[in-house]
Scaffold this motif. Structure first.
Motif, PDB file in Angstrom:
ATOM      1  N   GLU A 167      50.553  46.596  42.767  1.00  0.00           N
ATOM      2  CA  GLU A 167      50.670  45.176  42.462  1.00  0.00           C
ATOM      3  C   GLU A 167      50.759  44.421  43.794  1.00  0.00           C
ATOM      4  N   PHE A 181      42.622  52.187  39.140  1.00  0.00           N
ATOM      5  CA  PHE A 181      43.007  50.858  39.603  1.00  0.00           C
ATOM      6  C   PHE A 181      43.663  50.040  38.497  1.00  0.00           C
ATOM      7  N   SER A 231      45.821  50.166  44.557  1.00  0.00           N
ATOM      8  CA  SER A 231      46.458  50.643  43.335  1.00  0.00           C
ATOM      9  C   SER A 231      47.848  50.044  43.127  1.00  0.00           C
ATOM     10  N   TRP A 264      52.991  56.452  37.977  1.00  0.00           N
ATOM     11  CA  TRP A 264      51.988  56.148  39.007  1.00  0.00           C
ATOM     12  C   TRP A 264      51.839  57.309  39.982  1.00  0.00           C
ATOM     13  N   LYS A 271      48.279  49.838  38.027  1.00  0.00           N
ATOM     14  CA  LYS A 271      48.836  49.484  39.327  1.00  0.00           C
ATOM     15  C   LYS A 271      50.338  49.728  39.402  1.00  0.00           C
TER      16      LYS A 271
END
Length: 207
Positions: free
Chosen positions: A97, A25, A95, A37, A28
């Motif tokens: 923004e 987490f 996960s 990511w 992000k």
């Protein structure tokens, strides 16, 4: 329809490494880190054996018969899959923004979120790479010290690398020299002239 309590426990147990999801987490998703990511997200998804949730062809049959469909009696396999999928949906959203949540808010399943992100970033990355390369060409040293100027170049280079378009050594050097002041360009020219003169002298002595 079978009570959810009969299959919820099994579905939750399949999330064998929820700690890996919780730790993730902190990384992000934003406009500049999709490649990193995605790599970490896939690792977490595979650790928990949930990769089939990214493939719509792997969704289990919801109703085993027409009678089950009429009575809304979902198959146990589908019910367990749906619980797992909602775990994954919740994690994927957590996960990101906050600015990205609205892009996937209409997605019901994890595979829809994944496809939406893939399509968005495929187009977005191409545009972003062009923007960064334009920015790189327009960066100038001006009155800043060399270290500050070099730092700006490095920042853009790092962003390009994160987007999967790293600069070659030659491109990095070329971009750095292009934004230097006239005194550096003159020095570079003098060095080239000295090198050329040296080569000519060597050739003259060879004959």
């Amino acid at each position: 329809m079978e009570p959810a309590s009969q299959f919820t426990t099994n579905a939750q147990i399949s999330m064998t490494n929820q700690n890996a999801f919780a730790v993730f987490f902190t990384n992000k998703l934003n406009e500049n880190n999709f490649k990193a990511w995605k790599k970490q997200a896939l690792a977490c998804i595979k650790i928990n054996k949930l990769q089939n949730h990214l493939n719509p062809a792997k969704i289990p049959t919801k109703f085993n018969s027409e009678s089950d469909r009429i009575n809304e009696n979902e198959s146990q396999e589908y019910a367990e899959w749906e619980v797992q999928d909602q775990w994954l949906v919740a994690w994927l959203i957590a996960s990101m923004e906050p600015s990205f949540v609205n892009r996937v808010i209409e997605c019901e399943y994890a595979f829809q979120i994944w496809i939406t992100l893939e399509e968005y970033f495929t187009a977005r990355v191409k545009t972003r790479i062009k923007q960064l390369k334009t920015q790189l060409r327009t960066l100038k040293k001006h009155n800043s010290i060399v270290m500050e100027y070099r730092s700006k170049i490095n920042q853009v280079a790092d962003l390009l690398k994160a987007l999967g378009a790293p600069l070659s050594r030659e491109e990095f050097i070329e971009a750095t020299l292009a934004g230097l002041g006239e005194e550096y360009n003159i020095l570079s020219l003098l060095q080239q002239q000295e090198s050329t003169t040296s080569v000519k002298a060597s050739l003259k002595h060879s004959f």
